[in-house]
Design a protein around this motif. Structure first.
Motif, PDB file in Angstrom:
ATOM      1  N   MET A  39       0.832  -1.210   0.000  1.00  0.00           N
ATOM      2  CA  MET A  39       0.000   0.000   0.000  1.00  0.00           C
ATOM      3  C   MET A  39       0.869   1.265   0.000  1.00  0.00           C
ATOM      4  SD  MET A  39      -3.153   0.925  -0.140  1.00  0.00           S
ATOM      5  CE  MET A  39      -4.168   2.360   0.113  1.00  0.00           C
ATOM      6  N   ILE A  40       1.989   1.214   0.688  1.00  0.00           N
ATOM      7  CA  ILE A  40       2.873   2.375   0.728  1.00  0.00           C
ATOM      8  C   ILE A  40       3.392   2.699  -0.678  1.00  0.00           C
ATOM      9  CG2 ILE A  40       5.019   3.309   1.651  1.00  0.00           C
ATOM     10  CD1 ILE A  40       2.803   3.042   3.693  1.00  0.00           C
ATOM     11  N   GLY A  41       3.770   1.649  -1.406  1.00  0.00           N
ATOM     12  CA  GLY A  41       4.242   1.866  -2.769  1.00  0.00           C
ATOM     13  C   GLY A  41       3.158   2.439  -3.653  1.00  0.00           C
ATOM     14  N   LEU A  42       1.934   1.990  -3.468  1.00  0.00           N
ATOM     15  CA  LEU A  42       0.820   2.501  -4.266  1.00  0.00           C
ATOM     16  C   LEU A  42       0.564   3.974  -3.960  1.00  0.00           C
ATOM     17  CD1 LEU A  42      -1.303   1.780  -6.341  1.00  0.00           C
ATOM     18  CD2 LEU A  42      -2.777   0.968  -4.478  1.00  0.00           C
ATOM     19  N   ILE A  43       0.639   4.328  -2.689  1.00  0.00           N
ATOM     20  CA  ILE A  43       0.468   5.739  -2.314  1.00  0.00           C
ATOM     21  C   ILE A  43       1.573   6.581  -2.922  1.00  0.00           C
ATOM     22  CG2 ILE A  43       0.549   7.335  -0.358  1.00  0.00           C
ATOM     23  CD1 ILE A  43      -0.864   5.208   1.308  1.00  0.00           C
ATOM     24  N   SER A  98      -7.376   8.521  -2.580  1.00  0.00           N
ATOM     25  CA  SER A  98      -8.045   9.294  -1.526  1.00  0.00           C
ATOM     26  C   SER A  98      -7.042   9.784  -0.491  1.00  0.00           C
ATOM     27  CB  SER A  98      -9.122   8.431  -0.848  1.00  0.00           C
ATOM     28  OG  SER A  98     -10.094   8.014  -1.775  1.00  0.00           O
ATOM     29  N   VAL A  99      -6.117   8.905  -0.094  1.00  0.00           N
ATOM     30  CA  VAL A  99      -5.115   9.289   0.903  1.00  0.00           C
ATOM     31  C   VAL A  99      -4.238  10.409   0.377  1.00  0.00           C
ATOM     32  CG1 VAL A  99      -3.058   8.509   2.139  1.00  0.00           C
ATOM     33  CG2 VAL A  99      -5.098   7.061   2.071  1.00  0.00           C
ATOM     34  N   VAL A 100      -3.753  10.261  -0.850  1.00  0.00           N
ATOM     35  CA  VAL A 100      -2.868  11.281  -1.437  1.00  0.00           C
ATOM     36  C   VAL A 100      -3.602  12.605  -1.586  1.00  0.00           C
ATOM     37  CG1 VAL A 100      -1.644  11.954  -3.538  1.00  0.00           C
ATOM     38  CG2 VAL A 100      -1.350   9.650  -2.600  1.00  0.00           C
ATOM     39  N   VAL A 111      -6.548   1.033  -5.193  1.00  0.00           N
ATOM     40  CA  VAL A 111      -6.197   2.213  -5.997  1.00  0.00           C
ATOM     41  C   VAL A 111      -7.019   3.417  -5.548  1.00  0.00           C
ATOM     42  CG1 VAL A 111      -6.251   3.217  -8.311  1.00  0.00           C
ATOM     43  CG2 VAL A 111      -5.460   0.861  -7.983  1.00  0.00           C
ATOM     44  N   LEU A 112      -8.331   3.217  -5.358  1.00  0.00           N
ATOM     45  CA  LEU A 112      -9.193   4.310  -4.911  1.00  0.00           C
ATOM     46  C   LEU A 112      -8.762   4.796  -3.535  1.00  0.00           C
ATOM     47  CD1 LEU A 112     -11.706   6.075  -5.311  1.00  0.00           C
ATOM     48  CD2 LEU A 112     -13.065   4.218  -4.302  1.00  0.00           C
TER      49      LEU A 112
END
Length: 493
Positions: free
Chosen positions: A1-5, A333-335, A328-329
């Motif tokens: 998840m960190i990499g995706l963010i 949202s986090v970013v 992905v969503l």
């Protein structure tokens, strides 16, 4: 998840237009703060300005002017009186060339006209006090330190104040024999002034019309009749002295008068003892009025952050690299939430600092915690609203439609309600059920039960508390994200 963010953050940073949009949102907030501060009524610095008014213990600007018939009270003591009558006279505004207002016909007293007993730390405006009173239409009340108000019996006419050490207790009775305790309040020991008083707020009528509001009215005079006055421990058998508290601060206030016939006293005068009506004066949240514009700009970015990928077909590459579309969503949202929260926090802080530097912080009464709440709350409002825009963009997949939906849900209800385009009752409900309810986080002026005011959005008052309104926005956003996640999983890329 960190990499995706990290990947989604890289996407955001790689589009120069989105970074420029963040800058524009921040600049808009600061520019509108400058406009709001510079446009504040120039009279706020004159006599009677908020900055020159006395303050309650929490910093609230207050009014402290009344007709006071008093004697010194150095220690413990008891005051008892009956108030058989409280009447009022409305005043017409002065005619051109005439500085003295004309009295209108005899009228019922203003709802918050007051006549009763008071123990006060001297006769200086703003000094601490405790009072029990008969009011125009709110029964017996005990009030102290301007901001505290306790309800007593509705039909009582006998009043009593007992000072014992550092505490004053108020009582009320309908017959002078059976007494009901209204409440107690701390009051410093030492020399005090004690006696009977009368005061009344001005007569005001609030009107809301298409595109604006107005406040009409004029001053008022209250007349209180007192009898059966007894005072134990007060004075030394001397005369009662008439003092017009706060008269020097209100040169146009009606003259205070006192007459006595046997054991009956009649006091007449104007002025009031209460928090300042905050609906029509300068408010700190006005410096953050650019928040809705910054929100609109950043919401457009939120929509584009997802619809651009759908329009250009880049989303297929994203889903190929990360098959879990919900993740992905979540990463988007986090970013988006983190970036826009940071932008909102910087912009809100800058707007507040610039605005108060221009006009002066004393014209925007609010404690430090309130200032932190509206700055952080505005940043959170912008961030969550932008994530809502992202969810709507994911649902609709079309930039124009998603932006229009965001404007209709958030920006438009706020503008229509605050600008008095909607009727007051309609605006009240709109700001309860739409995401625009979250703008309540910016309200700084409290709703005082002892002050008559049009507590409507057009005067800066929201129907929900700050975090209650914010919770409505969060609820909308959560529902939109759930729908967006479900549609992402069902649709083809």
């Amino acid at each position: 998840m960190i990499g995706l963010i990290r990947a989604e953050l890289t996407k955001f940073r790689s589009v120069r237009g989105w970074l420029i949009g963040c800058g524009i949102a921040a600049v808009l907030m600061v520019l509108l703060a400058v406009v709001a501060a510079a446009g504040t009524d120039a009279r706020v610095g004159g006599p009677g300005a908020r900055g020159a008014l006395p303050r309650a213990s929490d910093g609230t600007p207050v009014l402290d002017g009344f007709t006071f018939l008093q004697q010194p009270l150095d220690g413990d003591g008891t005051l008892t009186v009956r108030v058989p009558s409280l009447t009022g006279v409305a005043l017409r505004p002065p005619t051109p060339g005439d500085s003295v207002p004309d009295e209108q016909e005899q009228a019922t007293p203003e709802p918050w006209a007051k006549a009763g007993l008071i123990i006060k730390a001297g006769t200086t405006s703003g000094s601490a006090y405790t009072a029990v009173m008969v009011t125009g239409s709110h029964g017996v009340r005990m009030q102290h330190d301007f901001i505290h108000d306790l309800a007593g019996p509705t039909d009582a006419r006998w009043l009593r104040l007992v000072r014992s050490g550092g505490t004053v207790t108020a009582y009320a009775s309908s017959d002078g024999a059976a007494w009901t305790t209204v409440g107690s309040a701390p009051l410093a020991t030492g020399a005090m002034s004690a006696g009977i008083f009368v005061a009344t707020p001005p007569h005001q009528e609030y009107e809301q019309f298409l595109g604006g509001t107005s406040v009409i009215g004029g001053g008022a005079i209250a007349t209180g009749t007192f009898d059966n006055l007894t005072a134990a421990g007060i004075g030394a058998g001397g005369d009662w002295n008439l003092v017009s508290v706060g008269a020097d601060d209100s040169p146009n206030r009606p003259e205070s008068t006192s007459t006595r016939n046997g054991d009956t006293f009649v006091l007449r005068g104007g002025g009031d003892i209460a928090p300042v009506d905050g609906g029509t004066g300068p408010k700190l949240e006005q410096l953050l009025s650019g928040g809705f514009m910054a929100l609109t700009v950043l919401a457009v970015l939120g929509v584009l952050f997802v619809t651009t990928e759908f329009r250009r077909g880049m989303v297929r590459t994203t889903f190929a690299a990360t098959p879990s579309r919900v993740r992905v969503l979540a990463a988007k949202s986090v970013v988006l939430g983190a970036v826009t929260f940071a932008v909102g926090l910087v912009a809100s802080t800058a707007a507040l600092l610039v605005g108060t530097a221009i006009r002066g912080s004393n014209h925007y009464p609010a404690d430090a915690l309130t200032q932190v709440r509206i700055v952080v709350g505005t940043a959170a409002l912008i961030a969550v609203a932008t994530v809502l825009a992202l969810a709507i963009g994911t649902i609709l997949r079309r930039g124009a439609g998603a932006v229009a939906a965001v404007v209709v849900l958030i920006t438009l209800p706020y503008i229509l309600s605050a600008a008095a385009v909607l009727p007051a009752a309609t605006a009240d409900w709109v700001l309860r059920i739409t995401p625009a309810a979250a703008f309540a986080v910016q309200q700084t002026v409290p709703e005082w039960p002892q002050v008559d005011q049009a507590y409507t959005p057009a005067f800066g008052f929201f129907p929900l508390p700050a975090w209650g309104g914010f919770a409505v926005l969060c609820g909308w956003t959560a529902v939109a994200l759930v729908i967006a996640a479900a549609l992402l999983r069902r649709r083809d890329a």
